[in-house]
Design a protein around this motif. Sequence first.
Motif, PDB file in Angstrom:
ATOM      1  N   LEU A   1       3.436  -2.744  -0.723  1.00  0.00           N
ATOM      2  CA  LEU A   1       2.472  -2.527  -1.491  1.00  0.00           C
ATOM      3  C   LEU A   1       1.907  -3.433  -2.190  1.00  0.00           C
TER       4      LEU A   1
ATOM      5  N   THR B   1      -2.341   2.261   2.373  1.00  0.00           N
ATOM      6  CA  THR B   1      -0.679   1.999   1.898  1.00  0.00           C
ATOM      7  C   THR B   1      -0.058   3.354   1.941  1.00  0.00           C
TER       8      THR B   1
ATOM      9  N   VAL C   1      -5.152   3.839  -2.130  1.00  0.00           N
ATOM     10  CA  VAL C   1      -3.804   4.147  -2.819  1.00  0.00           C
ATOM     11  C   VAL C   1      -4.126   5.709  -2.976  1.00  0.00           C
TER      12      VAL C   1
ATOM     13  N   ALA D   1      -1.913  -3.560  -2.047  1.00  0.00           N
ATOM     14  CA  ALA D   1      -2.587  -3.016  -3.544  1.00  0.00           C
ATOM     15  C   ALA D   1      -2.497  -3.773  -4.762  1.00  0.00           C
TER      16      ALA D   1
END
Length: 423
Positions: free
Chosen positions: A278, A259, A203, A281
Amino acid sequence: MKSVIIGGIENEQLNFDYTMEELANLANADNMEVVGEIRQNIEKPVSATYFGKGKVEEIREQAIALDAEALIVNDELLPTQIRNLEEETGLDIIDRTALILDIFASRAHTKVAKLQVKIAQLQYQLPRIRTASINKMDQQTAGGNTGGGFTNRGTGETQIELNRRTIQKQISALRKELKEVQRDTATQRKKRQKSDLKSVALVGYTNAGKSTTMNNILDYLEINDSKRVFEKDMLFATLDTYVRKITLPDKKAFILSDTVGFVSKLPHQLVEAFKSTLLEAAEADLLIQVVDISDPNYRQMIQTTEDTLRDIGVDNIPMIYAFNKADKANIPYPTLESNQFTYCAKDQKSITMLLDLLHKELFKDYQTKKFLIPFNQGKYIDILNQQANIKETEYQNDGTLITADVSPKLKQQLASFIVDEDK
């Protein structure tokens, strides 16, 4: 390339200098050239034109002097503010949200990304259709309608409602299509979860080096070139979540996902649209926040990333801060101190140390056990060969004695074959 002026109100925003620099980078990313800058220090934006009257005139004069075609405002403007600024300056007015949405639209390549961006664009347009509808209605009725203002207003409101319903229907249809497309992705994610594979998500800020990090891990481990992620030195090069299975030399494996990058004041429409993307994540066992340590604003970038993650519900997941581009910052690398890893994504020693760090963090709950597998239970030997790091194999009269590093789940699955005293 379109020539533009960027502008904003200093009192209204935190880290204003940083966000203005970022706005210029965003403009460049959308193939526009920044030729000037306007700043105003007032308590709050003017409701009609955002900037004060004198500043609006200054914008108009500067645009003429610099031959600028548009003004990009470092904020999300009201529809009336856009219309009034356009009328008083003669410029195209682009707010920060519209600029980011336009960049996302040009970067979207897969069907999922295109659908997500289109939904976000329509959500942005929905409260702004009044200006467009009235302008269109004025053009259609100018000089030819003598029915009076009341009749025009009623017609306009009817058209506005019709336009609003049309956009809402489009959003509903696109969301339905997106849900269907994402069904396969959700199925794949569930399969990975059932397989006992650990998950790591890269990220961080856009253009920090997430994709470069992933690609160099794939290169280091000689994983098929077709698995490489698109990378380029530009904002929002990657809008999709790319997922790859990483198998280490000792056969331990994990899922690595790259991502979409973040940016300060990311439009809420995009945050909402990309929540599903996302999820990688949100469901990771470990996050690696990739940070461009060579950028003087890297601390704000860290804060932006963490604020955005919090907005989408990503919290309480262990995180490694990976400070990339140490070569550009002229600081020693690779180094590791606690959960802070300083490296260069294109440096092989850095990738080696990063993989060692991931191995240590992801597989610390693995144990070395001995399993005595009867000769008539060969399928369990196959399972160990596929899912465990075999350290030693010995053939005995009553079966095959295998010493291996195993996950807690595999240990439980093969508990009846463990010959250790403490099972």
